[in-house]
Enzyme design. Sequence first.
Site, PDB file in Angstrom:
ATOM      1  N   ARG A  34      46.198  37.167  39.522  1.00  0.00           N
ATOM      2  CA  ARG A  34      45.011  36.363  39.836  1.00  0.00           C
ATOM      3  C   ARG A  34      45.117  34.947  39.273  1.00  0.00           C
ATOM      4  O   ARG A  34      44.555  34.012  39.844  1.00  0.00           O
ATOM      5  CB  ARG A  34      43.747  37.048  39.299  1.00  0.00           C
ATOM      6  CG  ARG A  34      43.304  38.186  40.212  1.00  0.00           C
ATOM      7  CD  ARG A  34      42.059  38.874  39.710  1.00  0.00           C
ATOM      8  NE  ARG A  34      41.477  39.687  40.773  1.00  0.00           N
ATOM      9  CZ  ARG A  34      40.587  40.660  40.576  1.00  0.00           C
ATOM     10  NH1 ARG A  34      40.168  40.933  39.350  1.00  0.00           N
ATOM     11  NH2 ARG A  34      40.102  41.334  41.589  1.00  0.00           N
ATOM     12  N   LYS A 199      36.781  54.229  42.606  1.00  0.00           N
ATOM     13  CA  LYS A 199      35.389  53.805  42.841  1.00  0.00           C
ATOM     14  C   LYS A 199      34.918  54.354  44.180  1.00  0.00           C
ATOM     15  O   LYS A 199      34.702  53.610  45.143  1.00  0.00           O
ATOM     16  CB  LYS A 199      35.317  52.274  42.852  1.00  0.00           C
ATOM     17  CG  LYS A 199      35.614  51.633  41.510  1.00  0.00           C
ATOM     18  CD  LYS A 199      35.452  50.125  41.648  1.00  0.00           C
ATOM     19  CE  LYS A 199      36.080  49.370  40.500  1.00  0.00           C
ATOM     20  NZ  LYS A 199      36.373  47.975  40.888  1.00  0.00           N
ATOM     21  N   GLY A 357      41.895  45.125  42.886  1.00  0.00           N
ATOM     22  CA  GLY A 357      42.523  44.708  41.640  1.00  0.00           C
ATOM     23  C   GLY A 357      43.619  45.663  41.205  1.00  0.00           C
ATOM     24  O   GLY A 357      44.755  45.250  40.932  1.00  0.00           O
ATOM     25  N   GLY A 381      36.485  44.574  45.878  1.00  0.00           N
ATOM     26  CA  GLY A 381      35.114  44.704  46.363  1.00  0.00           C
ATOM     27  C   GLY A 381      34.780  43.650  47.404  1.00  0.00           C
ATOM     28  O   GLY A 381      34.125  43.930  48.413  1.00  0.00           O
TER      29      GLY A 381
HETATM   30  P1  ADP Z   1      41.116  49.040  43.218  1.00  0.00           P
HETATM   31  O1  ADP Z   1      40.954  48.279  41.935  1.00  0.00           O
HETATM   32  O2  ADP Z   1      42.467  48.854  43.833  1.00  0.00           O
HETATM   33  O3  ADP Z   1      40.000  48.782  44.179  1.00  0.00           O
HETATM   34  P2  ADP Z   1      39.920  51.388  42.036  1.00  0.00           P
HETATM   35  O4  ADP Z   1      39.408  50.549  40.931  1.00  0.00           O
HETATM   36  O5  ADP Z   1      38.930  51.990  42.950  1.00  0.00           O
HETATM   37  O6  ADP Z   1      41.042  50.595  42.882  1.00  0.00           O
HETATM   38  O7  ADP Z   1      40.756  52.606  41.482  1.00  0.00           O
HETATM   39  C1  ADP Z   1      41.887  52.449  40.666  1.00  0.00           C
HETATM   40  C2  ADP Z   1      41.988  53.604  39.727  1.00  0.00           C
HETATM   41  O8  ADP Z   1      41.932  54.826  40.426  1.00  0.00           O
HETATM   42  C3  ADP Z   1      43.292  53.617  38.955  1.00  0.00           C
HETATM   43  O9  ADP Z   1      43.014  53.312  37.612  1.00  0.00           O
HETATM   44  C4  ADP Z   1      43.798  55.061  39.126  1.00  0.00           C
HETATM   45  O10 ADP Z   1      44.242  55.645  37.915  1.00  0.00           O
HETATM   46  C5  ADP Z   1      42.559  55.782  39.618  1.00  0.00           C
HETATM   47  N1  ADP Z   1      42.840  57.004  40.388  1.00  0.00           N
HETATM   48  C6  ADP Z   1      43.604  57.107  41.484  1.00  0.00           C
HETATM   49  N2  ADP Z   1      43.670  58.402  41.889  1.00  0.00           N
HETATM   50  C7  ADP Z   1      42.939  59.125  41.022  1.00  0.00           C
HETATM   51  C8  ADP Z   1      42.612  60.508  40.887  1.00  0.00           C
HETATM   52  N3  ADP Z   1      43.091  61.408  41.736  1.00  0.00           N
HETATM   53  N4  ADP Z   1      41.820  60.872  39.868  1.00  0.00           N
HETATM   54  C9  ADP Z   1      41.347  59.957  39.009  1.00  0.00           C
HETATM   55  N5  ADP Z   1      41.599  58.646  39.067  1.00  0.00           N
HETATM   56  C10 ADP Z   1      42.391  58.226  40.055  1.00  0.00           C
HETATM   57 MG    MG Z   2      39.786  48.634  40.192  1.00  0.00          MG
END
Ligand code: ADP
Ligand code: MG
Length: 400
Positions: A34, A199, A357, A381
């Site tokens: 970033r 999320k 992120g 988001g």
């Molecule tokens: P992004 O930031 O790309 O939008 P999120 O913040 O929604 O993604 O999710 C990222 C997190 O999701 C990572 O820290 C990862 O460890 C977690 N994650 C992925 N799969 C699982 C799972 N099956 N159970 C728990 N956490 C998970």
């Molecule tokens: Mg995230």
Amino acid sequence: MKTIEDLDVAGKRVFVRADLNVPLDGSTITDDGRIRAVAPTIAKLLERGAKVVVASHLGRPKGEPDPKFSLAPVAARLGEILGRPVAFATDTVGESATAAVAALGEGEVALLENLRFNAGETSKDDAERKAFAEQLAALADLYVGDGFGAVHRKHASVFDLPALLPHAAGDLIATEVGVLKRLTDEVARPYVVVLGGAKVSDKLGVIDNLLKKADRILIGGGMAYTFLKAKGHEVGISLLQEDQIPTVLDYLKRAEDTGVEFVLPVDVLVSAEFPDLKTKAPADFETVDADEIPADKEGLDIGPKSRELFASKLADAGTVFWNGPMGVFEHPDYAGGTSAVAQALVDSDAFTVVGGGDSAAAVRILGFDETKFGHISTGGGASLEYLEGKQLPGLTALEG
Ligand code: ADP
Ligand code: MG
């Protein structure tokens, strides 16, 4: 939307709202994507003789100073990337900020401390937010919005401040919006969307709109278990959004009616415990079919059959949008699913976009070459809400 070329910046104090919300391990930046993404905008303004005042949030402090969320490490890294000193103010609108801004010469840059150390930044009360925006406005003559990752937030520095100063969109926002337009207006098909991450409830909303646009939707990560549960499977102690099951059932039904293909994992890696992300000690896991998750176990990555399935569903894509890791990629034993999807994107001829992120960080941390992707977005988001068809306050403010 005006661009920075439309502003006469020489000798002016230019407030750049950036998104420097980088992942930190203590005070070590684990992914500087970033910072690198906004640096060209800052460099361009400096070359044109602006006095640049950069501001950002970092993490979620509670409206007051909290050293854990200081931007000090970011100031140092930004200085390295720009190849020039970055003055750092230890507050956002106080004495330190005022002095740092007053000391700026043409072509010099200062970074203010975390915007969210001030309750006004995120306040839901319009007057409180506006009062903080006025304090920020006193530090600048012009405003450049370039914090793409925060444009979906109705926050003082994103929404209220641009109304108080002549403003323009920075190059990063211009690029990001251009890419999102390509995902909504002129999509090369098949259009495949991959969703994962943790999320879940934040992300389910986007499916509503994607059902009208995408040809295939692949679901992995923590998201998958709400879908598996909705289909009547045991998901053990996996991440689950029980209250979203009716929504998910509605999506599955609508997908069937409209011919959108939903692809869920067919196997998963499960364990009785969440892995230790600090020591990264080897995890105790097994691979099971997605309809055979033991009641006392948690799904932490998609399994080998799912990785192959997902890769095959990505192989002929014309456009791919990917948001959310397929598993707990921070631990090497659960990074395989995320790696497989990243590899499938690299291998495809599609226009590929990675948003989020953690997803963007995962691609880099797992060693993929960023240039092999069509676009790695700095906003999770923000991208999702744009694709949901929502108005983004930070973009609306720049249009006016
Ligand atoms: P992004 O930031 O790309 O939008 P999120 O913040 O929604 O993604 O999710 C990222 C997190 O999701 C990572 O820290 C990862 O460890 C977690 N994650 C992925 N799969 C699982 C799972 N099956 N159970 C728990 N956490 C998970
Ligand atoms: Mg995230």
